[in-house]
Motif scaffolding. Structure first.
Motif, PDB file in Angstrom:
ATOM      1  N   ALA A  68       1.155  -1.228   0.062  1.00  0.00           N
ATOM      2  CA  ALA A  68       0.027   0.175   0.195  1.00  0.00           C
ATOM      3  C   ALA A  68       0.616   1.053   0.565  1.00  0.00           C
ATOM      4  N   SER A  69       2.392   0.968   0.445  1.00  0.00           N
ATOM      5  CA  SER A  69       2.886   2.218   0.703  1.00  0.00           C
ATOM      6  C   SER A  69       4.393   2.201  -0.468  1.00  0.00           C
ATOM      7  N   VAL A  70       4.796   3.774  -0.746  1.00  0.00           N
ATOM      8  CA  VAL A  70       5.391   3.580  -1.902  1.00  0.00           C
ATOM      9  C   VAL A  70       6.937   4.750  -0.582  1.00  0.00           C
ATOM     10  N   GLU A  71       8.059   4.160  -0.870  1.00  0.00           N
ATOM     11  CA  GLU A  71       9.132   5.022   0.120  1.00  0.00           C
ATOM     12  C   GLU A  71       8.953   6.342  -0.187  1.00  0.00           C
ATOM     13  N   VAL A  72       9.662   7.890   0.007  1.00  0.00           N
ATOM     14  CA  VAL A  72      10.311   8.726  -0.724  1.00  0.00           C
ATOM     15  C   VAL A  72      11.906   8.760  -0.077  1.00  0.00           C
ATOM     16  N   LYS A  73      12.541   8.601  -1.736  1.00  0.00           N
ATOM     17  CA  LYS A  73      14.316   8.492  -1.489  1.00  0.00           C
ATOM     18  C   LYS A  73      14.137   9.588  -2.379  1.00  0.00           C
ATOM     19  N   ARG A  74      15.962  10.188  -1.624  1.00  0.00           N
ATOM     20  CA  ARG A  74      16.686  10.815  -2.626  1.00  0.00           C
ATOM     21  C   ARG A  74      16.609  11.903  -3.264  1.00  0.00           C
ATOM     22  N   LYS A 104      -1.308   3.755  -1.018  1.00  0.00           N
ATOM     23  CA  LYS A 104      -1.963   4.621  -0.684  1.00  0.00           C
ATOM     24  C   LYS A 104      -1.145   5.169   0.197  1.00  0.00           C
ATOM     25  N   LYS A 105      -0.420   5.429   0.346  1.00  0.00           N
ATOM     26  CA  LYS A 105       0.554   6.029   1.467  1.00  0.00           C
ATOM     27  C   LYS A 105       2.079   6.173   0.689  1.00  0.00           C
ATOM     28  N   CYS A 106       2.617   7.386   1.731  1.00  0.00           N
ATOM     29  CA  CYS A 106       4.275   7.161   1.179  1.00  0.00           C
ATOM     30  C   CYS A 106       4.787   7.406   2.760  1.00  0.00           C
ATOM     31  N   VAL A 107       5.813   6.965   2.352  1.00  0.00           N
ATOM     32  CA  VAL A 107       6.913   6.515   4.088  1.00  0.00           C
ATOM     33  C   VAL A 107       7.990   7.425   3.370  1.00  0.00           C
ATOM     34  N   LEU A 108       8.646   8.119   4.716  1.00  0.00           N
ATOM     35  CA  LEU A 108       9.987   7.928   4.346  1.00  0.00           C
ATOM     36  C   LEU A 108      10.674   8.414   5.656  1.00  0.00           C
ATOM     37  N   GLU A 109      12.093   8.759   5.966  1.00  0.00           N
ATOM     38  CA  GLU A 109      13.052   8.181   6.523  1.00  0.00           C
ATOM     39  C   GLU A 109      13.770   9.859   6.665  1.00  0.00           C
ATOM     40  N   THR A 110      13.947  10.885   7.258  1.00  0.00           N
ATOM     41  CA  THR A 110      15.407  11.792   7.135  1.00  0.00           C
ATOM     42  C   THR A 110      16.092  11.912   8.388  1.00  0.00           C
ATOM     43  N   GLY A 111      17.166  12.708   8.172  1.00  0.00           N
ATOM     44  CA  GLY A 111      17.992  12.580   9.431  1.00  0.00           C
ATOM     45  C   GLY A 111      17.303  14.322  10.204  1.00  0.00           C
ATOM     46  N   LYS A 112      17.583  14.080  11.701  1.00  0.00           N
ATOM     47  CA  LYS A 112      16.899  15.370  12.710  1.00  0.00           C
ATOM     48  C   LYS A 112      17.773  16.462  12.158  1.00  0.00           C
TER      49      LYS A 112
END
Length: 148
Positions: A68-74, A104-112
């Protein structure tokens, strides 16, 4: 200005990623090698590159995270072009593409330490979630999601 959909073979995308990696090497510090192992671009099939006067100034990508989800990258915008709405255009194009692909959803990680990125995702209506996958337990990581 124009935005194109492409893949990780695009030479302009590769050049922008080199700039991104140089920036992250500084901001990630000692943790750079850990994060870098998850940033191989050869797995990216859905890439967006943003051009101004035929010069590539920004990029981003999505990859399947789960059914259901993609990860946003780069996600990256050249330093001299930041603050001009380019990142918003890139992210919007990635979200539209994800919806077209049935996600249906985007997830991602970034640095603080990437304060501008954290603030940008909050402004774009991404909500902080518990760190997922390889980012669990990483003090510098902050993870987000957005329902499409």
């Amino acid at each position: 200005m124009k935005v194109i959909r492409t893949n990780s073979e695009n030479k302009d995308f590769k050049n922008l990623v080199k700039q991104l990696d140089a920036y992250l090497k500084i901001t990630d510090g000692d943790e750079h090698d850990f994060y870098n192992q998850f940033n191989h671009i050869d797995v990216l099939k859905n890439v967006v590159v943003f051009y101004i006067d035929e010069i590539a100034v920004g990029c981003g990508a999505i990859k399947k995270f789960d059914n259901a989800s993609v990860e946003v990258k780069r996600m990256f915008v050249s330093e001299e072009k930041r603050g001009s709405g380019i990142a918003q255009n890139i992210l919007t194009e990635l979200e539209i593409w994800a919806k077209e692909l049935g996600y249906k959803k985007c997830v991602l990680e970034t640095g603080k330490r990437q304060i501008e990125a954290v603030n940008f995702y909050k402004k774009c209506k991404y909500n902080v979630i518990p760190n997922y996958g390889q980012y669990k337990g990483m003090e510098n990581s902050v993870c987000f999601e957005k329902q499409l």
